[in-house]
Design a protein around this motif. Structure first.
Motif, PDB file in Angstrom:
ATOM      1  N   ILE A  13       0.824  -1.209   0.000  1.00 41.72           N
ATOM      2  CA  ILE A  13       0.000   0.000   0.000  1.00 41.72           C
ATOM      3  C   ILE A  13       0.862   1.264   0.000  1.00 41.72           C
ATOM      4  CG2 ILE A  13      -1.745   1.300   1.302  1.00 41.72           C
ATOM      5  CD1 ILE A  13      -2.756  -1.534   2.251  1.00 41.72           C
ATOM      6  N   CYS A  14       1.980   1.240   0.729  1.00 37.00           N
ATOM      7  CA  CYS A  14       2.836   2.426   0.807  1.00 37.00           C
ATOM      8  C   CYS A  14       3.824   2.516  -0.350  1.00 37.00           C
ATOM      9  CB  CYS A  14       3.582   2.468   2.146  1.00 37.00           C
ATOM     10  SG  CYS A  14       4.921   1.253   2.273  1.00 37.00           S
ATOM     11  N   GLY A  15       3.778   1.550  -1.255  1.00 38.90           N
ATOM     12  CA  GLY A  15       4.676   1.575  -2.404  1.00 38.90           C
ATOM     13  C   GLY A  15       6.069   1.042  -2.114  1.00 38.90           C
ATOM     14  N   GLY A  16       6.219   0.314  -1.028  1.00 33.36           N
ATOM     15  CA  GLY A  16       7.507  -0.297  -0.725  1.00 33.36           C
ATOM     16  C   GLY A  16       8.441   0.574   0.092  1.00 33.36           C
ATOM     17  N   MET A  17       7.881   1.470   0.886  1.00 26.04           N
ATOM     18  CA  MET A  17       8.690   2.397   1.681  1.00 26.04           C
ATOM     19  C   MET A  17       8.840   1.953   3.143  1.00 26.04           C
ATOM     20  SD  MET A  17       9.349   4.525  -0.704  1.00 26.04           S
ATOM     21  CE  MET A  17      10.121   5.848   0.192  1.00 26.04           C
ATOM     22  N   ASP A  23      16.510  -0.128  10.270  1.00 26.83           N
ATOM     23  CA  ASP A  23      15.762   0.565  11.329  1.00 26.83           C
ATOM     24  C   ASP A  23      14.300   0.796  10.956  1.00 26.83           C
ATOM     25  OD1 ASP A  23      18.068   0.622  12.838  1.00 26.83           O
ATOM     26  OD2 ASP A  23      18.557   2.700  12.317  1.00 26.83           O
ATOM     27  N   ASP A  24      14.046   1.203   9.700  1.00 24.17           N
ATOM     28  CA  ASP A  24      12.663   1.473   9.270  1.00 24.17           C
ATOM     29  C   ASP A  24      11.816   0.210   9.323  1.00 24.17           C
ATOM     30  OD1 ASP A  24      13.340   4.116   8.813  1.00 24.17           O
ATOM     31  OD2 ASP A  24      13.529   3.880   6.635  1.00 24.17           O
ATOM     32  N   GLU A  25      12.380  -0.902   8.852  1.00 23.35           N
ATOM     33  CA  GLU A  25      11.647  -2.170   8.860  1.00 23.35           C
ATOM     34  C   GLU A  25      11.374  -2.621  10.295  1.00 23.35           C
ATOM     35  OE1 GLU A  25      11.952  -6.696   7.019  1.00 23.35           O
ATOM     36  OE2 GLU A  25      13.713  -5.384   6.925  1.00 23.35           O
ATOM     37  N   GLU A  26      12.388  -2.523  11.139  1.00 21.30           N
ATOM     38  CA  GLU A  26      12.234  -2.923  12.539  1.00 21.30           C
ATOM     39  C   GLU A  26      11.161  -2.081  13.235  1.00 21.30           C
ATOM     40  OE1 GLU A  26      15.336  -3.697  16.156  1.00 21.30           O
ATOM     41  OE2 GLU A  26      16.113  -3.751  14.109  1.00 21.30           O
ATOM     42  N   ALA A  27      11.176  -0.776  12.993  1.00 20.25           N
ATOM     43  CA  ALA A  27      10.193   0.126  13.603  1.00 20.25           C
ATOM     44  C   ALA A  27       8.779  -0.206  13.124  1.00 20.25           C
ATOM     45  CB  ALA A  27      10.537   1.578  13.288  1.00 20.25           C
ATOM     46  N   GLY A  56       8.168  -7.688   2.963  1.00 25.11           N
ATOM     47  CA  GLY A  56       8.544  -8.124   1.618  1.00 25.11           C
ATOM     48  C   GLY A  56       9.212  -7.028   0.797  1.00 25.11           C
ATOM     49  N   CYS A  57       8.842  -5.778   1.052  1.00 24.07           N
ATOM     50  CA  CYS A  57       9.427  -4.672   0.289  1.00 24.07           C
ATOM     51  C   CYS A  57      10.895  -4.465   0.612  1.00 24.07           C
ATOM     52  CB  CYS A  57       8.644  -3.378   0.520  1.00 24.07           C
ATOM     53  SG  CYS A  57       8.747  -2.715   2.203  1.00 24.07           S
ATOM     54  N   GLN A  58      11.367  -5.062   1.691  1.00 23.26           N
ATOM     55  CA  GLN A  58      12.762  -4.892   2.101  1.00 23.26           C
ATOM     56  C   GLN A  58      13.634  -6.095   1.733  1.00 23.26           C
ATOM     57  OE1 GLN A  58      13.718  -1.768   3.549  1.00 23.26           O
ATOM     58  NE2 GLN A  58      11.700  -1.467   2.645  1.00 23.26           N
TER      59      GLN A  58
END
Length: 110
Positions: free
Chosen positions: A46-50, A71-75, A90-92
């Protein structure tokens, strides 16, 4: 470059054997799921992979070595629903030759 063979279990429990294109297309797992239409339109990425929505959360069921979680994925996962020890976004997960044999299960839609 060689195709990458992965297995994805969709939200209905159906296992799909997928051939992902190699890295020159720089696809990630979320984009592969969308391109094969393994989740209804508008329910994944939904967020486009961000790494801002967790709609592409999946459970890694193989022992494939993945890159460290950023850090972004963990958060994002710390705020997501249905998170397990083997949860990743999955986006990461970039489709690289090292992902050969990767097996994941899509997390329930939250």
């Amino acid at each position: 470059m060689q195709d990458i063979n992965i297995k994805i279990t969709d939200r209905d429990g159906v296992k799909h054997e997928i051939v992902a294109p190699p890295t020159d297309m720089a696809m990630n797992l979320m984009e592969v799921v969308r391109s094969y239409e393994l989740a209804p339109e508008g329910t994944i990425g939904i967020c486009g992979g961000m790494a801002m929505c967790a709609s592409c959360q999946c459970y890694v069921t193989s022992d494939t070595e993945l890159p460290e979680m950023g850090d972004d994925e963990e958060a994002m996962l710390s705020e997501a629903f249905d998170v397990k020890e083997n949860s990743r976004l999955g986006c990461q997960i970039q489709m690289t030759p090292e992902m050969e044999g990767l097996e994941v299960e899509l997390a329930p839609e939250s």
